[in-house]
Design an enzyme around this catalytic site. Sequence first.
Site, short mmCIF file in Angstrom:
data_model
loop_
_atom_site.label_atom_id
_atom_site.label_comp_id
_atom_site.label_asym_id
_atom_site.label_seq_id
_atom_site.Cartn_x
_atom_site.Cartn_y
_atom_site.Cartn_z
N SER A 65 -6.00 68.56 -26.12
CA SER A 65 -7.39 68.61 -26.58
C SER A 65 -8.26 69.32 -25.55
CB SER A 65 -7.93 67.20 -26.78
OG SER A 65 -7.16 66.52 -27.74
N1 SAH Z 1 -4.41 63.62 -26.26
C1 SAH Z 1 -3.31 64.54 -26.35
C2 SAH Z 1 -3.30 65.12 -27.75
C3 SAH Z 1 -2.09 65.90 -28.08
S1 SAH Z 1 -2.15 66.57 -29.72
C4 SAH Z 1 -3.53 65.63 -25.31
O1 SAH Z 1 -4.68 66.01 -25.11
O2 SAH Z 1 -2.55 66.11 -24.73
C5 SAH Z 1 -1.66 65.20 -30.70
C6 SAH Z 1 -0.29 64.66 -30.40
O3 SAH Z 1 0.01 63.67 -31.39
C7 SAH Z 1 0.83 65.68 -30.44
O4 SAH Z 1 1.51 65.66 -29.22
C8 SAH Z 1 1.72 65.19 -31.60
O5 SAH Z 1 3.10 65.44 -31.35
C9 SAH Z 1 1.40 63.71 -31.63
N2 SAH Z 1 1.63 63.01 -32.90
C10 SAH Z 1 1.29 63.39 -34.16
N3 SAH Z 1 1.67 62.45 -35.06
C11 SAH Z 1 2.23 61.44 -34.35
C12 SAH Z 1 2.83 60.19 -34.71
N4 SAH Z 1 2.93 59.79 -35.98
N5 SAH Z 1 3.29 59.39 -33.73
C13 SAH Z 1 3.24 59.79 -32.42
N6 SAH Z 1 2.71 60.96 -32.01
C14 SAH Z 1 2.21 61.78 -32.97
#
Ligand code: SAH
Length: 230
Positions: A65
């Site tokens: 993000s």
């Molecule tokens: N706060 C993190 C956001 C990463 S993007 C950062 O800034 O690095 C969102 C993340 O959610 C991704 O890594 C994706 O793989 C994960 N994601 C999506 N659906 C999910 C689920 N059902 N369970 C676990 N992780 C999930």
Amino acid sequence: MERLWTSGGTEQNKALVEQLQHYGVIRSTKVAEVMEKIDRGSFVPDGNPPYVDSPMQIGYNATISAPHMHATCLELLKENLQPGMHVLDVGSGTGYLTACFALMVGPQGRVVGIEHIPELGASSIENIQKTPAASLLKEGSLSIHVGDGRLGWPESSPYDAIHVGAAATEIPQPLIDQLKPGGRMVIPVGNIFQDLEVVDKNLDGSISIHSETSVRYVPLTSRDAQLRGY
Ligand code: SAH
């Protein structure tokens, strides 16, 4: 010639934090301090500029993000990130916020990150090991698990704070159930148009929800759907 300024990561990370303070996104010293200590440069994959206020691709159809979203979520959750509190980070991705949460709740607290892409879970551990949150990971007050975050992580519940880093079509009931009375969850909700919703569980167990701002996150979905490109 005397070197008055160095372009090292620490200075650039500090400049990014100052910029977010200047624009009023970071309003508390608590959030400024933790974002200074957790250097974004340790989380953005090589070849991408870590200190610009923009999301970046991290592979597997996911993104880290933007700094202003990390700051916004930390500001919204900060009262529920006191030393000793329990925190769940769903879709922990690079582990950036997971590390911030861990530093805030400290060694007496508990922070669980859940990520469903095993490779991202593994690299997030490597990222966190480069930060001052490394000792918390080693001692076990911070842990990263591979699994479906829509189910939460009952073992360490109830949580004072739950952060969801991917957009849900509707708020998963297990996450509401695992929130402590007095606890707060921040979760993007929607499909193309999404709102960052703030879910407060009142002391009598009732739920209050308000929408904070419009956002754009990757979906909270199944691993297969994500790897197919949604
Ligand atoms: N706060 C993190 C956001 C990463 S993007 C950062 O800034 O690095 C969102 C993340 O959610 C991704 O890594 C994706 O793989 C994960 N994601 C999506 N659906 C999910 C689920 N059902 N369970 C676990 N992780 C999930």
